[in-house]
Write an enzyme that holds these catalytic residues in place. Structure first.
Site, short mmCIF file in Angstrom:
data_model
loop_
_atom_site.label_atom_id
_atom_site.label_comp_id
_atom_site.label_asym_id
_atom_site.label_seq_id
_atom_site.Cartn_x
_atom_site.Cartn_y
_atom_site.Cartn_z
N ALA A 62 49.15 10.75 74.41
CA ALA A 62 50.33 10.34 73.64
C ALA A 62 50.11 9.01 72.93
CB ALA A 62 51.55 10.24 74.55
N CYS A 74 55.42 6.60 78.78
CA CYS A 74 56.00 6.86 77.45
C CYS A 74 55.59 8.28 77.03
CB CYS A 74 55.57 5.81 76.44
SG CYS A 74 53.80 5.50 76.38
N SER A 95 50.72 5.67 79.05
CA SER A 95 50.97 6.72 78.06
C SER A 95 50.94 8.09 78.73
CB SER A 95 49.88 6.70 76.98
OG SER A 95 48.67 7.20 77.48
N ASP A 96 51.70 9.02 78.19
CA ASP A 96 51.48 10.41 78.59
C ASP A 96 50.09 10.79 78.08
OD1 ASP A 96 51.65 13.00 79.50
OD2 ASP A 96 53.64 13.39 78.66
N TRP A 97 49.57 11.89 78.56
CA TRP A 97 48.18 12.27 78.31
C TRP A 97 47.95 12.64 76.83
CZ3 TRP A 97 49.25 10.35 82.56
CH2 TRP A 97 48.37 10.28 83.64
#
Ligand code: NOJ
Length: 871
Positions: free
Chosen positions: A291, A254, A287-289
């Site tokens: 996010a 995401c 999750s994106d880093w």
């Protein structure tokens, strides 16, 4: 609010936001509907049965802390990979390693640098796309990577200037869907979990992260919101993710942005509703880093793994870890949700054929090339060997070479190509040569020096070598006794002029345009391009050279379209090639095409418009909502790229799908055969109540950090508590103590059976959507004849007009790449599924084949629709 009402409101909001930069009342902004609870896995989903049986056996043995360990990263630079979760030593399970990038292994040595996604998309060749994915998967497997952070379908390329468009494939969702599916199959067939990213609406770099924006002087409090209506979501942005899910992708990342003012990693509509409900996605959401923005809320909204695990890089705190353990212990987050996270992660692991205890060790370190160093880089602890310098390249250089040639698009040719032992070649432009800093001289390729063979950011990899155009051209010249001289400086005009005005010169001008991820700014381009012109005054260079030399051949290396209007039709510009971002074999690939060893057949995977405005979409370069989340409305709906120009009646310079060959083809004999497929069957039935796997202790003492077993690493994220005096003391979260009722949305912890989505799959169907959508309704054939003198490959394309007033003029719905000998014919065959001819009905919340008259077209590009027939 009903989604229909939101749709009706989105246009007025757009105008309001744009005309006034004061902060808009949140209640007036586009908003995302809640969707709870988070649909739990379906262990009988087709293709996942075996993986879930194994996952059940494994997860049932885990303690709560061990399950939490699977879900939570250990913190930025806590281990060797760009992201890693905790390990389960008791069962011999080493920590899972997540590593960029979508074109090769980032931060590693002895690995290959493949072409970009956008470049391989230009091949329109499913097999090559698959082989690239497989080769990348093999290298990741060798190095010990478990999850390859790619491929990319977000950005899809809504805006031509979008900084990361090159990491993905094409602004056409059908082409991106095919390419992402083939890549995923390749990666996962090699035994590595693919991670389709960035889900969803991640269409620009500006304002994707608050910290990044504040660092550039934009005082915003929340990240950009991509405001996407339901129809556009289904028919455009979600489309390729359907293909990713159907291909069995193990994980989905995401994104940083918000979607309709709800963070993409806690957006229950997009995660629970669309991805896990409607698409029946059975893998895990990562999750994106940085996010992730909440603990319990993101858990119930459908997030399954937080990366890199800390709230922000190196805070030592986590929304999950300890807090997720406590949230389950105190009943805020139901056990079934954490079990579902663990099951999804382990099912993805088993699905790609992994077995616990038999993984390759992680043999590289993202943070240093030193052989010895701290395994916990952030804490500077645990000195040991961390880089084994294992060569993972195999023979992938050959494949990269092949893709490089087969992805080069011949945009113009007045007979100048192929070259045949030219007497005198003047090679002009910095883009033909090496960077004085070496191919990896700028961190994450964050500069544009020398030939451009990949963009910048996390989507890069280190080159093991980079064969530049001038390298390869010189060897060819040696064979041909060609005089060759290069001026590798765009601004050395006096020298250039003196060279190209000599009798008999063929000028080969190499130019480029770069972009990348938003954390790096190059020459004022903060990830996204600031305009669509060539870099290093490339357009001026071409104009100057072609004003003197009547045989000027232009090669463009770029991250997308550039504006060629000023010079492309000059009679002195005798040929134009787009070579994308070809990776390490750049030089050999372009020589193949220039000299005709490979007859070009690639097609441009995006439109080359005459003016930037013709695309009808633009990057939001300035915040437009005061200090609140910048609002990026998508008022153009499904009309991006060629759909936009077709809709507005604007002629492009080179249309989507266009590309020339050194031979010629003719199209004839279109046939359309209707199959006996039945009616669309909305899915009915229920998912059983939420399952749980194993028990957990409710005694806080059992969760105390086990000091006697291993040392505590500074800033490392654990699932344990440091004190057992009370839940509140044990928590890292200042807001801890609120009960679930106080801050989790209604229904978010329900575990009762729920109705399946009528547009989604049944419990035992293949994921991706209602199975009726994938039934073939028509088989279309056409005859293609090679009418030229030499063998070549042709890319016949099938387009459909859905016929409605709101529909694009035509939509790509099929293609192939076929080798045909001179004078011979071949049959192009394409199957049209129900999905291919359906529209998303916002009222019915399902796909429908409308009554509008539909037409099928077959031709060599989106504007050369040679053959047509009604459906
Ligand atoms: C942020 C990027 O958006 C994502 O694509 C990448 O995988 C992570 N950083 C990890 O590097």
């Amino acid at each position: 609010m009903q989604l229909r009402k939101f749709l009706a409101q989105i246009s007025p909001i757009t105008q309001f936001v744009i005309s006034d930069n004061s902060q808009v009342d949140k209640r007036d902004l586009a908003h995302s509907e809640p969707h709870y609870p988070s649909p739990w896995m379906s262990p009988t989903a087709q293709g996942w049965e075996d993986a879930y049986a194994k996952a059940k056996e494994f997860v049932s043995q885990l303690t709560l802390a061990e399950k939490v360990n699977l879900t939570t990263g250990v913190g930025w630079q806590g281990e060797q990979c760009v992201g890693q979760v905790g390990s389960i030593p008791r069962l011999g399970f080493r920590s899972l390693c997540m590593q960029d990038s979508p074109l090769g292994i980032r931060f590693a040595d002895y690995v290959s640098a493949f072409s970009s996604g956008q470049t391989v998309a230009a091949t329109f060749d499913r097999d090559l796309i698959y082989r690239r994915g497989k080769a990348m998967g093999e290298e990741n497997k060798i190095k010990g990577v478990d999850v390859l952070l790619g491929p990319v379908a977000g950005p899809i390329g809504r805006v031509a200037e979008g900084g990361r468009n090159w990491e993905g494939f094409s602004p056409d969702p059908y082409l991106t869907g095919v390419a992402i599916a083939e890549t995923i199959k390749g990666v996962q067939d090699a035994g590595v979990i693919a991670c389709a990213k960035h889900y969803i609406g991640n269409e620009q770099e500006h304002f994707r992260q608050v910290g990044e924006s504040v660092g550039r002087g934009f005082n915003i409090s929340d990240t950009i919101s991509s405001n996407i209506d339901d129809k556009t979501m289904h028919e455009l942005y979600l489309w390729p993710f359907v293909d990713a899910v159907r291909a069995g992708v193990g994980s989905i990342m995401c994104s940083y942005n918000q979607v309709n003012n709800s963070y993409a990693c806690q957006n229950s509509k997009t995660l629970n509703g669309l991805l896990k409900g409607e698409l029946g996605f059975q893998g895990f959401v990562m999750s994106d880093w940085q996010a992730q923005h909440s603990g319990a809320a993101s858990a119930v909204a459908g997030l399954d793994m937080t990366m890199p695990g800390d709230t922000e890089f190196n805070t030592g705190l986590s929304f999950w870890g300890t807090n997720l353990t406590l949230a389950v212990l105190n009943g805020t987050v139901p056990q079934y949700r954490v079990d579902d996270m663990a099951m999804r992660i382990m099912a993805a692991y088993f699905k790609v054929g992994r077995t616990v205890g038999n993984e390759n060790p992680i043999s590289f370190d993202s943070w240093t090339r030193d052989t010895y160093g701290p395994i916990h880089f952030a804490a500077n602890e645990g000195n040991q060997q961390i880089n084994w310098h294992i060569d993972a390249q195999e023979d992938h250089g050959d494949l990269i070479h092949e893709i490089g040639a087969k992805s080069t698009v011949l945009l113009k040719n007045n007979g100048a190509l192929p070259l045949n032992k030219p007497k005198f070649l003047a090679v002009i432009g910095e883009d033909a040569g090496p960077s004085p800093l070496g191919p990896n001289g700028c961190s994450d390729r964050g500069c544009d020096k020398g030939t451009l063979a990949m963009g910048w950011g996390s989507g890069s990899a280190d080159f093991p070598y980079l064969i530049t155009p001038i390298d390869a051209l010189q060897f060819q010249a040696l064979d041909d006794h060609t005089r060759i001289e290069a001026v590798l400086d765009n601004y050395a005009w006096t020298t250039t002029e003196a060279l190209i005005k000599q009798e008999g010169a063929t000028a080969l001008v190499f130019v480029n345009a770069d972009s990348g991820e938003g954390y790096i700014e190059v020459d004022g381009n903060a990830g996204d391009r600031k305009n669509l012109t060539l870099w290093g005054s490339g357009d001026e260079l071409i104009k100057n050279v072609s004003s003197i030399c009547n045989n000027t051949i232009v090669v463009i290396h770029s991250v997308g379209p550039t504006i060629v209007t000023d010079w492309y039709d000059s009679p002195n510009v005798t040929a134009i090639l787009w070579a994308g971002l070809p990776g390490q074999e750049s030089g050999r690939a372009i020589v193949d095409v220039l000299y005709g060893t490979v007859n070009p057949a690639a097609r441009t995977p995006f439109t080359w418009a005459a003016k930037a405005e013709d695309y009808g979409t633009e990057i939001l370069y300035e915040p437009n909502n005061g200090n609140g989340a910048p609002q990026q409305d998508f008022p153009e709906g499904v009309f991006i790229d060629y759909r936009a120009l077709d809709h507005a009646g604007i002629d492009p310079i080179f249309e989507f799908g266009f590309g020339l060959s050194y031979t010629t083809f003719e199209y004839s004999d279109l046939t359309v055969a209707k199959t006996s497929a039945g009616e669309y069957q909305p899915t009915t039935g229920q998912a059983p109540e939420a399952p749980t796997f194993g028990n957990f202790s409710t005694d806080l003492d059992d969760y105390l950090f086990p000091e006697s077993s291993f040392p505590y690493i500074w800033q490392y994220i654990y699932p344990y508590v440091n004190t057992t005096s009370s839940f509140a003391d044990a928590s890292q979260d200042p807001e801890y103590g609120q009960s679930a009722d106080e801050f989790l949305p209604p229904g978010s912890t329900d575990s009762a059976a729920f109705d399946l989505n009528p547009a989604g799959p049944g419990l035992s169907d293949k994921s991706g959507g209602n199975p009726s959508l994938f039934e073939v309704l028509y088989t279309v054939t056409a005859t293609i004849t090679n009418t030229g003198e030499i063998a070549g490959e042709e890319v016949p394309q099938l387009y459909v007009s859905l016929g409605g007033a709101d529909d694009p003029k035509v939509l790509l719905r099929g293609f192939d790449r076929i080798a045909i000998d001179p004078g011979c014919t071949a049959t192009f065959t394409a199957e049209l599924t129900r999905r291919d001819v359906s529209n998303w009905d916002v009222d019915a919340q399902n796909w429908v084949v409308t009554d509008s008259p539909k037409t099928v077209y077959v031709g060599p590009s989106s504007r050369k629709l040679t053959l047509s027939a009604p459906l």
